[in-house]
Motif scaffolding. Structure first.
Motif, PDB file in Angstrom:
ATOM      1  N   GLN A   1       2.113   6.961  -1.471  1.00 60.43           N
ATOM      2  CA  GLN A   1       2.311   6.691  -0.042  1.00 60.43           C
ATOM      3  C   GLN A   1       1.420   5.533   0.435  1.00 60.43           C
ATOM      4  N   VAL A   2       2.020   4.566   1.094  1.00 54.50           N
ATOM      5  CA  VAL A   2       1.221   3.461   1.641  1.00 54.50           C
ATOM      6  C   VAL A   2       0.426   4.002   2.832  1.00 54.50           C
ATOM      7  N   PRO A   3      -0.886   3.777   2.873  1.00 55.40           N
ATOM      8  CA  PRO A   3      -1.676   4.321   3.984  1.00 55.40           C
ATOM      9  C   PRO A   3      -1.345   3.634   5.314  1.00 55.40           C
ATOM     10  N   THR A   4      -1.775   4.235   6.404  1.00 52.25           N
ATOM     11  CA  THR A   4      -1.472   3.608   7.698  1.00 52.25           C
ATOM     12  C   THR A   4      -2.452   2.466   7.941  1.00 52.25           C
ATOM     13  N   LEU A   5      -2.015   1.557   8.797  1.00 55.56           N
ATOM     14  CA  LEU A   5      -2.842   0.389   9.077  1.00 55.56           C
ATOM     15  C   LEU A   5      -4.153   0.781   9.747  1.00 55.56           C
ATOM     16  N   ALA A   6      -4.037   1.706  10.710  1.00 56.40           N
ATOM     17  CA  ALA A   6      -5.237   2.123  11.446  1.00 56.40           C
ATOM     18  C   ALA A   6      -6.284   2.628  10.465  1.00 56.40           C
ATOM     19  N   ASP A   7      -5.821   3.280   9.393  1.00 57.18           N
ATOM     20  CA  ASP A   7      -6.772   3.777   8.402  1.00 57.18           C
ATOM     21  C   ASP A   7      -7.442   2.625   7.649  1.00 57.18           C
ATOM     22  N   VAL A   8      -6.613   1.792   7.009  1.00 52.87           N
ATOM     23  CA  VAL A   8      -7.216   0.797   6.100  1.00 52.87           C
ATOM     24  C   VAL A   8      -8.162  -0.162   6.818  1.00 52.87           C
ATOM     25  N   GLU A   9      -7.903  -0.362   8.098  1.00 53.70           N
ATOM     26  CA  GLU A   9      -8.775  -1.264   8.863  1.00 53.70           C
ATOM     27  C   GLU A   9     -10.220  -0.799   8.895  1.00 53.70           C
ATOM     28  N   THR A  10     -10.398   0.519   8.740  1.00 56.95           N
ATOM     29  CA  THR A  10     -11.753   1.063   8.929  1.00 56.95           C
ATOM     30  C   THR A  10     -12.448   1.393   7.611  1.00 56.95           C
ATOM     31  N   TRP A  11     -11.785   1.160   6.477  1.00 57.52           N
ATOM     32  CA  TRP A  11     -12.413   1.535   5.212  1.00 57.52           C
ATOM     33  C   TRP A  11     -13.453   0.475   4.818  1.00 57.52           C
ATOM     34  N   PRO A  12     -14.721   0.884   4.825  1.00 59.47           N
ATOM     35  CA  PRO A  12     -15.790  -0.115   4.714  1.00 59.47           C
ATOM     36  C   PRO A  12     -15.764  -0.943   3.427  1.00 59.47           C
ATOM     37  N   TYR A  13     -15.629  -0.277   2.271  1.00 66.71           N
ATOM     38  CA  TYR A  13     -15.777  -1.066   1.047  1.00 66.71           C
ATOM     39  C   TYR A  13     -14.569  -1.966   0.815  1.00 66.71           C
ATOM     40  N   LEU A  14     -13.383  -1.461   1.099  1.00 64.97           N
ATOM     41  CA  LEU A  14     -12.172  -2.280   0.956  1.00 64.97           C
ATOM     42  C   LEU A  14     -12.310  -3.554   1.801  1.00 64.97           C
ATOM     43  N   ASN A  15     -12.730  -3.373   3.048  1.00 63.32           N
ATOM     44  CA  ASN A  15     -12.847  -4.541   3.935  1.00 63.32           C
ATOM     45  C   ASN A  15     -13.984  -5.464   3.517  1.00 63.32           C
ATOM     46  N   ALA A  16     -15.040  -4.860   2.948  1.00 65.12           N
ATOM     47  CA  ALA A  16     -16.157  -5.693   2.469  1.00 65.12           C
ATOM     48  C   ALA A  16     -15.690  -6.559   1.297  1.00 65.12           C
ATOM     49  N   VAL A  17     -14.875  -5.964   0.404  1.00 63.85           N
ATOM     50  CA  VAL A  17     -14.374  -6.723  -0.753  1.00 63.85           C
ATOM     51  C   VAL A  17     -13.502  -7.886  -0.255  1.00 63.85           C
ATOM     52  N   ILE A  18     -12.629  -7.601   0.716  1.00 66.58           N
ATOM     53  CA  ILE A  18     -11.730  -8.653   1.207  1.00 66.58           C
ATOM     54  C   ILE A  18     -12.521  -9.759   1.919  1.00 66.58           C
ATOM     55  N   LEU A  45      -3.427  -3.723   2.450  1.00 63.99           N
ATOM     56  CA  LEU A  45      -2.512  -2.737   1.867  1.00 63.99           C
ATOM     57  C   LEU A  45      -2.255  -3.022   0.388  1.00 63.99           C
ATOM     58  N   ALA A  46      -2.074  -4.292   0.037  1.00 59.59           N
ATOM     59  CA  ALA A  46      -1.767  -4.609  -1.368  1.00 59.59           C
ATOM     60  C   ALA A  46      -2.943  -4.240  -2.266  1.00 59.59           C
ATOM     61  N   LEU A  47      -4.138  -4.636  -1.870  1.00 61.48           N
ATOM     62  CA  LEU A  47      -5.298  -4.360  -2.728  1.00 61.48           C
ATOM     63  C   LEU A  47      -5.563  -2.858  -2.814  1.00 61.48           C
ATOM     64  N   ALA A  48      -5.472  -2.187  -1.670  1.00 66.18           N
ATOM     65  CA  ALA A  48      -5.737  -0.734  -1.652  1.00 66.18           C
ATOM     66  C   ALA A  48      -4.759  -0.018  -2.578  1.00 66.18           C
ATOM     67  N   MET A  49      -3.485  -0.350  -2.459  1.00 64.35           N
ATOM     68  CA  MET A  49      -2.485   0.359  -3.267  1.00 64.35           C
ATOM     69  C   MET A  49      -2.591  -0.020  -4.744  1.00 64.35           C
ATOM     70  N   LEU A  50      -2.922  -1.276  -5.024  1.00 64.88           N
ATOM     71  CA  LEU A  50      -3.033  -1.695  -6.423  1.00 64.88           C
ATOM     72  C   LEU A  50      -4.156  -0.916  -7.116  1.00 64.88           C
ATOM     73  N   VAL A  51      -5.334  -0.929  -6.481  1.00 64.85           N
ATOM     74  CA  VAL A  51      -6.498  -0.314  -7.137  1.00 64.85           C
ATOM     75  C   VAL A  51      -6.395   1.217  -7.120  1.00 64.85           C
ATOM     76  N   ARG A  52      -5.701   1.779  -6.118  1.00 60.99           N
ATOM     77  CA  ARG A  52      -5.522   3.237  -6.089  1.00 60.99           C
ATOM     78  C   ARG A  52      -4.589   3.694  -7.221  1.00 60.99           C
ATOM     79  N   ASN A  53      -3.625   2.831  -7.555  1.00 62.69           N
ATOM     80  CA  ASN A  53      -2.614   3.226  -8.545  1.00 62.69           C
ATOM     81  C   ASN A  53      -2.917   2.797  -9.972  1.00 62.69           C
ATOM     82  N   PHE A  54      -3.699   1.727 -10.115  1.00 63.44           N
ATOM     83  CA  PHE A  54      -3.917   1.196 -11.474  1.00 63.44           C
ATOM     84  C   PHE A  54      -5.385   0.831 -11.705  1.00 63.44           C
ATOM     85  N   ALA A  55      -5.791   0.998 -12.965  1.00 66.78           N
ATOM     86  CA  ALA A  55      -7.057   0.380 -13.377  1.00 66.78           C
ATOM     87  C   ALA A  55      -6.689  -1.057 -13.735  1.00 66.78           C
TER      88      ALA A  55
END
Ligand code: HEM
Length: 510
Positions: free
Chosen positions: A347-364, A458-468
C-alpha cells in the motif's frame, strides 16, 4: 582633398575595413577586461577576456565544480566572464533573489524559449512573468497538488510492480525513474499519463529529451549569427538533437486537440476535469483584454513542464538511491523507519504521513543538497544604477548569480560537505534553511517543487520498504560522479542496482 573613389583598390579597402573591425573588437575586449569597474573583481585571466572560458567549462561538464574552485582561490566574488560575476554569500542571495528584487533573469534564459515562444521560465519582465505564473500557480500549489495523488499513487504502485518483475538481477534504475517522472508529469499537465510504469515500455521521449539537453543550452552561449552557422552543421546526430525540441513539444498536441474539440461541442467551455490540468488552465486563460494564449505559447509552456519536471526529479532520485544503496547504515536506518510506519508494503502511504517521517525527509534533503538537480548560478542582471555586493560595485547590466552547488557546500553551514550525511537535517538550523536552494528562490522559485517532493518521497519510501537495494559487484563509484550541463547527471548515465524483495526475515534484520 577629395579622393576619387574609383581610383581605390577594392581589395585594399576591404582589407583596411576588416583590420579596423578587428582592432575595434580587440580594443573592446581589452577595455571590458581591464578598464571597467569589473576589473576589481578577481577571477581566472581567460574568463575576463572571453565567454569561451565558461563555455569550455560547460562542455567539460564541470562548470559548477570549477566555479566552486574559483571561490576557494579568489574568495566569494569571482569574475567568470567578461560581463559575468559569480557570488557565494548569503548577502548575495538576498540581494539578487530576495523579495522585491529588481534583478531580472539574464538573456541566457531566452535560449529555453521553446519553439520561439517565451514561457514562464524564460519571461524576463516581472509583471508579465507574474501574470503567466498565476495561470497555473494555484494548480501547482502545495494545497492543490493532492488532487493528483490518486494518479501519482497508481504510478508508484506500478513502479514497485515493475521493480518486482525485474528484481533479483542487475537493472538500470535511471530510465525507470525517468519514465516514472514522465508519467507523473503526464498526469498533472495533461490529466493523462503515458502509462510507462504500467506497461514497462520504452518511449521515444527519452531520446528527445536527451536531444534537447544537447542542443538547447549551447545556443545561449554563442551569438545569433554564430548559432545560425552552427545549427546548419550537416551531421545526422546533430540534426537529430536540433529536432528534439519540436518532437518533445508535439507530445501535447493530441491532448490540446482533444480539449479544444470538447470545448467546441460545449459552448467553448472545458470540462471540470480539463480545468484541473495545466493544459486546461492555459486553454481556459484570457488575458486582461480578453485574449486567449496562442497555440504555440501553450505548446511551449507544456514542453517546458516536460523539460523542467522530468530529469530534475528522476536524476535526483537516482543520486539519492545510489547513496542509500552504498551505505548499509543509511539504508538500515531508513528501512527501520519505513518498516515501522508502512505496515502493508503493497500500500502506498498517504502524503500527510510521508511528509512527517524524519529520516526519509532527511535523506531526500541531503540528496537535494549534494546533488541539486539544477545547481548552476541562476543568472540575473544588475538593474539600472548598478549595485554594490560584497563591497564591490557592479555596473548595471552585469550578469550575476549564486550557484546552489557552492552554497550547499559551505563548510561553516554544512560541515564535511562532500559527505552524504542525512543526520545533519534531523537538527536543521535556521542557517541551513537559509542556505538551502535546490529549487531556486524568490519569485522564480520552482513551480513543480511540491510535485517533485511527493514523487521523491513516495518512490523512495516504497522502493526501500519493498526491496533491499544493493550495488552490483564490480560497481565503479566513478560511474556516479556528478556531471553538470545546467542539469546534473551521473557520469555513466546509468544507475545499476540489484533489488532483492524483502521477506519477513529481512524485514526484521535489514
Ligand atoms: C527535484 C526536482 C526539481 C528541481 C531540483 C528543480 C529546480 C528548479 C530550479 C532551481 C528552478 C529555478 C530556476 C531559476 O531561477 O533560474 C526551477 C524552476 C522551475 N521549475 Fe523546477 N525543479 C524540479 C522539479 C520540477 C517539476 C516536477 C516541475 C513541473 C512539474 C518543475 C517546473 C518548474 C518551472 C515551471 C520553473 C520556472 C518557474 C518560474 O520561473 O517562475 N520543476 N526548478
Amino acid at each position: 582633398m577629395l579622393v576619387d573613389i574609383r581610383s581605390l583598390d577594392p581589395v585594399r579597402v576591404a582589407g583596411l575595413l576588416l583590420a579596423g573591425l578587428i582592432v575595434q573588437k580587440i580594443a573592446r575586449v581589452i577595455y571590458t577586461a581591464y578598464f571597467t569597474p569589473l576589473n576589481q573583481v578577481p577571477g581566472p585571466k581567460w574568463a575576463r577576456l572571453t565567454d569561451l572560458w565558461l563555455l569550455w567549462q560547460l562542455y567539460s561538464f564541470r562548470k559548477c565544480p570549477t566555479i566552486n574552485e574559483c571561490f576557494h582561490e579568489y574568495g566569494p566574488i569571482v569574475r567568470i566572464g567578461p560581463n559575468k560575476v559569480a557570488l557565494n554569500t548569503e548577502e548575495a542571495i538576498k540581494t539578487i533573489y530576495g523579495i522585491g528584487t529588481k534583478f531580472v533573469k539574464s538573456e541566457w534564459y531566452k535560449t529555453w524559449s521553446l519553439l520561439g515562444f517565451d514561457n514562464v521560465f524564460t519571461i524576463h519582465d516581472p509583471k508579465e512573468h507574474a501574470e503567466r505564473r498565476r495561470i497555473t500557480a494555484k494548480l501547482m500549489s502545495k494545497s492543490n497538488v493532492v488532487v493528483y495523488l490518486p494518479d501519482i499513487n497508481d504510478h508508484i504502485g506500478n513502479f514497485i510492480r515493475l521493480c518486482s518483475r525485474r528484481s533479483g538481477k542487475v537493472i538500470n534504475l535511471m530510465p525507470i525513474y525517468r519514465y516514472l517522472a514522465l508519467d507523473v508529469v503526464g498526469s498533472t499537465a495533461f490529466g493523462r499519463s503515458f502509462d510507462l510504469m504500467k506497461t514497462g515500455a520504452d518511449h521515444p521521449f527519452a531520446d528527445d529529451l536527451d536531444a534537447c539537453v544537447m542542443a538547447i543550452p549551447p545556443r545561449g552561449y554563442v551569438s545569433k549569427w554564430a548559432w545560425e552557422i552552427i545549427k546548419r552543421f550537416p551531421n545526422e546526430k546533430w540534426q537529430f538533437y536540433l529536432g528534439g525540441e519540436e518532437r518533445m513539444c508535439s507530445y501535447s498536441d493530441e491532448v490540446i486537440d482533444e480539449q479544444l474539440a470538447y470545448a467546441k461541442g460545449h459552448d467553448g467551455q472545458l470540462s471540470e476535469k480539463h480545468l484541473k490540468t495545466l493544459v486546461g488552465a492555459y486553454l481556459g486563460y484570457k488575458d486582461p483584454k480578453g485574449r486567449p494564449l496562442s497555440r504555440g505559447v501553450i505548446t511551449g509552456e507544456i514542453g517546458t513542464i516536460y523539460f523542467a519536471g522530468t530529469d530534475t526529479t528522476s536524476n535526483s532520485l537516482a543520486f539519492i538511491t545510489w547513496e542509500v544503496a552504498r551505505s548499509k547504515a543509511i539504508q538500515g536506518k531508513l528501512f527501520g523507519e519505513l518498516r515501522e510506519r508502512i505496515s502493508d508494503p503493497s500500500q502506498v502511504p498517504t502524503l500527510a504521513d510521508v511528509e512527517t517521517w524524519p529520516y526519509l525527509n532527511a535523506v531526500i534533503k541531503e540528496g537535494l543538497r549534494k546533488y541539486a538537480a539544477a545547481p548552476s548560478h541562476l543568472e540575473r542582471v544588475v538593474p539600472p544604477g548598478g549595485a554594490t555586493i560584497q563591497g564591490k560595485y557592479l555596473p548595471a547590466g552585469t550578469v550575476v548569480g549564486v550557484q546552489a552547488y557552492s552554497i550547499h557546500r559551505k563548510p561553516e553551514v554544512f560541515p564535511d560537505p562532500e559527505a552524504f550525511i542525512p543526520e545533519r537535517w534531523l537538527d536543521e538550523t535556521e542557517e541551513m534553511r537559509r542556505h538551502f536552494m535546490p529549487f531556486g528562490l524568490g519569485s522564480r522559485v520552482c513551480m513543480g517543487m511540491h510535485i517533485a517532493y511527493i514523487e521523491m518521497r513516495l518512490a523512495l519510501a516504497m522502493l526501500v520498504r519493498n526491496f533491499a537495494v544493493s550495488l552490483p559487484e564490480g560497481h565503479d563509484p566513478r560511474d556516479m560522479e556528478c556531471k553538470d550541463f545546467w542539469l546534473v547527471f551521473p557520469a555513466a548515465k546509468k544507475l545499476e542496482v540489484t533489488l532483492t524483495p524483502r521477506n519477513q526475515a529481512e524485514c526484521l534484520s535489514p
